[in-house]
Design an enzyme around this catalytic site. Structure first.
Site, PDB file in Angstrom:
ATOM      1  N   GLY A  46      66.925  61.791  25.383  1.00 32.23           N
ATOM      2  CA  GLY A  46      66.735  63.150  25.861  1.00 32.23           C
ATOM      3  C   GLY A  46      66.385  63.146  27.337  1.00 32.23           C
ATOM      4  O   GLY A  46      65.911  62.137  27.867  1.00 32.23           O
ATOM      5  N   GLN A  51      63.042  65.905  35.148  1.00 31.65           N
ATOM      6  CA  GLN A  51      63.281  64.462  35.318  1.00 31.65           C
ATOM      7  C   GLN A  51      64.409  64.154  36.303  1.00 31.65           C
ATOM      8  O   GLN A  51      64.568  63.009  36.709  1.00 31.65           O
ATOM      9  CB  GLN A  51      63.613  63.812  33.968  1.00 31.65           C
ATOM     10  CG  GLN A  51      62.448  63.824  32.992  1.00 31.65           C
ATOM     11  CD  GLN A  51      62.831  63.089  31.736  1.00 31.65           C
ATOM     12  OE1 GLN A  51      63.392  63.688  30.826  1.00 31.65           O
ATOM     13  NE2 GLN A  51      62.554  61.803  31.681  1.00 31.65           N
ATOM     14  N   CYS A  88      59.942  56.793  27.864  1.00 32.04           N
ATOM     15  CA  CYS A  88      60.453  57.889  28.690  1.00 32.04           C
ATOM     16  C   CYS A  88      61.212  57.308  29.872  1.00 32.04           C
ATOM     17  O   CYS A  88      60.746  56.352  30.502  1.00 32.04           O
ATOM     18  CB  CYS A  88      59.287  58.722  29.181  1.00 32.04           C
ATOM     19  SG  CYS A  88      59.760  60.087  30.244  1.00 32.04           S
ATOM     20  N   LEU A  89      62.362  57.892  30.176  1.00 30.64           N
ATOM     21  CA  LEU A  89      63.161  57.403  31.315  1.00 30.64           C
ATOM     22  C   LEU A  89      62.407  57.550  32.637  1.00 30.64           C
ATOM     23  O   LEU A  89      62.699  56.837  33.589  1.00 30.64           O
ATOM     24  CB  LEU A  89      64.481  58.177  31.401  1.00 30.64           C
ATOM     25  CG  LEU A  89      65.462  57.948  30.234  1.00 30.64           C
ATOM     26  CD1 LEU A  89      66.632  58.923  30.331  1.00 30.64           C
ATOM     27  CD2 LEU A  89      65.962  56.513  30.205  1.00 30.64           C
ATOM     28  N   HIS A 130      58.854  65.936  22.867  1.00 33.80           N
ATOM     29  CA  HIS A 130      58.717  65.148  24.097  1.00 33.80           C
ATOM     30  C   HIS A 130      59.387  65.867  25.270  1.00 33.80           C
ATOM     31  O   HIS A 130      58.795  66.014  26.345  1.00 33.80           O
ATOM     32  CB  HIS A 130      59.340  63.768  23.862  1.00 33.80           C
ATOM     33  CG  HIS A 130      59.345  62.867  25.063  1.00 33.80           C
ATOM     34  ND1 HIS A 130      58.648  61.680  25.108  1.00 33.80           N
ATOM     35  CD2 HIS A 130      59.973  62.977  26.255  1.00 33.80           C
ATOM     36  CE1 HIS A 130      58.846  61.109  26.303  1.00 33.80           C
ATOM     37  NE2 HIS A 130      59.646  61.868  27.007  1.00 33.80           N
ATOM     38  N   GLU A 131      60.611  66.345  25.062  1.00 37.23           N
ATOM     39  CA  GLU A 131      61.348  66.988  26.164  1.00 37.23           C
ATOM     40  C   GLU A 131      60.737  68.337  26.535  1.00 37.23           C
ATOM     41  O   GLU A 131      60.675  68.682  27.717  1.00 37.23           O
ATOM     42  CB  GLU A 131      62.829  67.150  25.805  1.00 37.23           C
ATOM     43  CG  GLU A 131      63.583  65.856  25.518  1.00 37.23           C
ATOM     44  CD  GLU A 131      63.388  64.787  26.579  1.00 37.23           C
ATOM     45  OE1 GLU A 131      63.202  65.119  27.760  1.00 37.23           O
ATOM     46  OE2 GLU A 131      63.398  63.596  26.218  1.00 37.23           O
ATOM     47  N   HIS A 134      57.886  67.991  28.828  1.00 38.59           N
ATOM     48  CA  HIS A 134      58.281  67.821  30.240  1.00 38.59           C
ATOM     49  C   HIS A 134      58.334  69.170  30.959  1.00 38.59           C
ATOM     50  O   HIS A 134      58.035  69.248  32.147  1.00 38.59           O
ATOM     51  CB  HIS A 134      59.665  67.165  30.347  1.00 38.59           C
ATOM     52  CG  HIS A 134      59.649  65.673  30.286  1.00 38.59           C
ATOM     53  ND1 HIS A 134      59.001  64.893  31.220  1.00 38.59           N
ATOM     54  CD2 HIS A 134      60.218  64.809  29.414  1.00 38.59           C
ATOM     55  CE1 HIS A 134      59.170  63.610  30.919  1.00 38.59           C
ATOM     56  NE2 HIS A 134      59.903  63.527  29.823  1.00 38.59           N
TER      57      HIS A 134
HETATM   58 ZN    ZN Z   1      60.431  61.772  28.909  1.00 37.92          ZN
END
Ligand code: ZN
Length: 151
Positions: A46, A51, A88-89, A130-131, A134
């Site tokens: 995701g 991000q 997480c990226l 999670h997303e 953000h």
């Molecule tokens: Zn993340």
């Protein structure tokens, strides 16, 4: 299409509250397309617009069941609890255990401006939460226990 640079923890945009999308313009469509390409390039599950440095309420997710695009998403139902590892990226090299709702229902707009609802459990439910965090400027490390380094 283009692949965006993924911003990393420490960048202030990751701590901003993202703004709702007032109107689905060609720029929003381009953002969705490029975010999906960036997600697949990074082999993530995701990606939220902050991000890629854009403080807008836009998310793309693919947990292996096809691409989900969410504009102005909201969680409208949560059920149960589940604790599992996340990464997480934007936080490379770390993972940790986060307690989340086990099942969630998300309401959002699709790229045509239509209302869509998704029910998710397990990995998808975790990914939705999670997303959407953000979009509030929250990172998984804020909630995680047993943070460990991975290579
Ligand atoms: Zn993340």
């Amino acid at each position: 299409m283009a692949i965006y640079r993924i911003v990393k923890i420490g960048d202030p945009v990751l701590r901003e509250k993202a703004r709702p999308v007032p109107e689905i313009t060609p720029n929003v469509i381009k953002l969705l397309d490029n975010m999906a390409q960036t997600l697949y390039d990074a082999q993530g599950l995701g990606l939220a617009a902050p991000q890629v440095g854009v403080a807008k309420r836009v998310v793309v997710i693919d947990v292996g069941e096809g691409l989900i695009e969410l504009i102005n998403p909201e969680i409208i139902r949560k059920e149960g609890l589940d604790t599992d590892f996340e990464g997480c990226l934007s936080v490379p090299g770390l993972r940790g255990e986060v307690q989340r709702a086990a099942r969630v229902t998300v309401k959002a707009l699709n790229r045509k401006g239509g209302e869509v609802k998704y029910e998710g459990e397990e990995m998808l439910a975790r990914c939705f939460q999670h997303e959407l965090d953000h979009l509030e400027g929250i990172l998984f490390v804020d909630k995680a226990q047993n943070l460990t380094k991975i290579k």
